[in-house]
Design a protein around this motif. Structure first.
Motif, short mmCIF file in Angstrom:
data_model
loop_
_atom_site.label_atom_id
_atom_site.label_comp_id
_atom_site.label_asym_id
_atom_site.label_seq_id
_atom_site.Cartn_x
_atom_site.Cartn_y
_atom_site.Cartn_z
N ALA A 172 43.43 48.02 43.34
CA ALA A 172 44.10 47.32 42.24
C ALA A 172 45.49 47.88 41.98
O ALA A 172 46.44 47.12 41.71
N PRO A 246 45.87 43.35 37.93
CA PRO A 246 45.46 43.27 39.34
C PRO A 246 43.99 43.60 39.56
O PRO A 246 43.35 43.01 40.42
N ARG A 247 43.44 44.53 38.80
CA ARG A 247 42.02 44.88 38.94
C ARG A 247 41.16 43.68 38.57
O ARG A 247 40.21 43.33 39.28
N ASN A 251 38.99 41.34 41.19
CA ASN A 251 37.56 41.25 40.90
C ASN A 251 37.13 39.80 40.71
O ASN A 251 36.01 39.42 41.06
N THR A 404 35.53 46.19 34.25
CA THR A 404 36.71 45.46 33.79
C THR A 404 36.57 45.06 32.32
O THR A 404 37.56 45.04 31.58
#
Length: 559
Positions: A172, A246-247, A251, A404
């Motif tokens: 990420a 981005p993570r 995901n 997340t």
């Protein structure tokens, strides 16, 4: 019943909801304006307010709201049979969750990206705001403390998932730099990110990383929990484009690939639903399906936590107001698709009814375990993937979504402390670092203060999550409904879900009062009374506020 038929009916209904119903809501009710200057542009600071590509923002929003709840809730609720869970997830997604999530984004964007809790003071009244802020804090406290426990237990039980879960953070960070600095296009970034993530998942079984049973006098589970809170604290302070966006985006793509694998395996294997359509043979002690179904399945049908994300982080990153339909409503569709998958694998992923009944021998059982084991069974027999690899894939999916959600949840809890600093004029509490320390400290206090050295204290108050969360959804719908009344727009599309949720929440709280009393659980009994009083006060505020605003609007139209 054939699982493929349910899959097609469920996805078809949700697709119809997005292409038809959400278009009507966006254009005729919320009237989203592509030319409206969003707070992301008005207050752009490169940290929290960042205009974001709608696909990237969808990934952030979707994975932030998804978490483990749309897996756990449906995979527990099938104990009453697959039909009630299926109907509530599909219809709830179309008529409740999508309207609620997109509406919360719209309401926040139209009010300088303020959180729905802060908005309540202006739209409804200061008393409602006080109740709302307490309910929000309780929900975030539950989510952050419990998801840390869920992830820690997954990593203790499935060491093959440790490498991909933590490796996803490195992926990420790299993806964030590539996207933000526009080094390469979004399409190529997406492909590279997904490939890297699945390479880690495939490598996981070959490199299992087991935390020792005891480290420095603490259990391995407790060490994981502390590491997760340390990570979440850092992630909550970093600019959103560095890690959070981005993570969440990668995901989100990973989930879609995972869902394609799951759905593809179901279509190939063509399994039957071994669980009953309506289960009349529930284990002793199982509560009544009504109202408990509607609070056991929250995420995946409608969830108050979504309103916090929509108005807490998503509204600060919305590039164009019309993106709220794609990000909010389609985000709810994505979560509904995950909940649908959880129902199918938890009812068709067993060799026989006896095997299913063994898994669901008591209320509260099933959950992530049923999802992982049932899903691994379907993927293994449908696609031929080794069962350990399939189990690792599904474990990583559950852990990454819980992670997340925890990232976003701690950031939101930081916002709550900062908003309290604004309300009560506490300058030190307005700053990000002290607010973050208070957020982390309150979670750790609950985890280790109530749970002891194991750090599982969040599980103690988790039984009240469903009712508290649905009360929060009702409050969010109240704010949206009052805004619609003030704008002289139809309110029934939000008022009907609001009334339904309040009735079910209050009834569920009364049911739980009796249960906690019979168990002698005085702590939960006390908290239940607090939430019940809050629900009743909210209902009264709803009636008074709507009557007051409708009267004012009627007088203005006459005069």
């Amino acid at each position: 019943m054939n699982a493929v038929i349910l899959l097609l009916v469920g996805l078809g209904t949700m697709a119809l909801g997005y292409f038809v119903y959400s278009k009507f809501i966006a254009e005729k009710i919320y009237r989203l304006d592509p030319d409206y200057r969003t707070p992301a542009h008005e207050f752009e600071d490169g940290v929290d307010f960042v205009p974001t590509n709608k696909f990237v923002l969808w990934g952030h929003h979707f994975t932030s709201v998804a978490g483990a709840a749309p897996i756990v809730g449906p995979a527990i609720a099938v104990i009453w049979g697959w039909a009630p869970a299926f109907l509530w997830v599909v219809l709830g997604t179309v008529f409740f969750a999508g309207v609620h999530d997109a509406g919360a984004i719209w309401a926040s964007v139209r009010n300088k990206a303020r959180s729905v809790g802060s908005l309540t003071g202006d739209v409804v009244g200061k008393r409602a705001r006080s109740i709302f802020m307490i309910v929000i804090f309780l929900v975030l406290l539950m989510v952050n403390a419990v998801f840390a426990v869920v992830i820690a237990r997954l990593m203790m039980n499935f060491p093959t998932a440790v490498l991909p879960v933590w490796g996803a953070i490195i992926v990420a960070l790299i993806i964030g730099q590539l996207i933000y600095r526009r080094i390469i296009g979004l399409g190529l970034v997406s492909v590279l990110g997904v490939v890297a993530l699945y390479a880690l998942i495939l490598a996981g079984p070959s490199v299992p990383l087991q935390m020792p049973a005891e480290v420095a006098g603490m259990s391995g589970n407790a060490v994981w929990i502390l590491l997760l809170f340390a990570y979440a604290a850092i992630a909550s302070i970093l600019p959103v484009w560095v890690l959070l966006q981005p993570r969440d985006y990668i995901n989100g793509l990973q989930l879609f690939v995972g869902l394609i694998i799951l759905y593809g395996a179901i279509c190939v294997l063509n399994p039957t639903m071994v669980a009953p359509m309506f289960n009349d043979n529930v284990p002793a002690g199982t509560p009544s399906i009504i109202p408990l179904l509607f609070v056991t399945i929250a995420c995946g049908a409608i969830s108050g936590f979504h309103g916090l994300v929509s108005s807490g982080t998503t509204s600060k990153q919305l590039n164009r107001e019309t993106d709220a339909r794609f990000v909010g409503y389609f985000g709810a569709i994505g979560e509904g698709g995950l909940a649908l998958a959880a129902i199918l694998v938890a009812t068709a992923g067993f060799a026989s009814l006896a095997d299913w009944e063994a898994m669901y021998s008591a209320f509260g059982q099933g959950g992530v375990t049923a999802f992982v084991e049932g899903g691994a069974y379907i993927i293994h027999h449908g696609l031929g993937l080794p069962e350990v690899t399939a189990a690792t894939l599904l474990t990583v999916m559950a852990a990454l979504f819980a992670g997340t959600t925890m990232d976003t949840g701690l950031r939101l809890q930081r916002y709550i402390f900062q908003e309290w600093g604004e309300i009560y004029n506490l300058e030190w509490m307005k700053k990000p670092l002290p607010a973050t320390l208070l957020a982390v400290g309150s979670c750790i206090l609950l985890a280790f203060g109530a749970g002891g050295a194991d750090g599982s204290g969040g599980m103690i108050i988790w039984p009240l999550f469903g009712t508290t969360n649905q009360l929060l959804a009702g409050l969010t719908l109240l704010v949206i409904t009052v805004m619609l009344v003030n704008l002289r727009r139809p309110m029934w599309y939000t008022l009907a879900p609001l009334c339904f949720l309040l009735v079910m929440t209050v009834t569920a709280l009364v049911f739980q009062l009796r249960t906690f009393y019979e168990q002698g659980n005085w702590f939960l009994l006390f908290l239940d009374v607090v939430v019940l009083v809050a629900a009743i006060l909210v209902a009264m505020e709803c009636a008074a506020s709507l009557k007051r605003h409708r009267t004012r609007v009627a007088n203005e139209e006459r005069g």
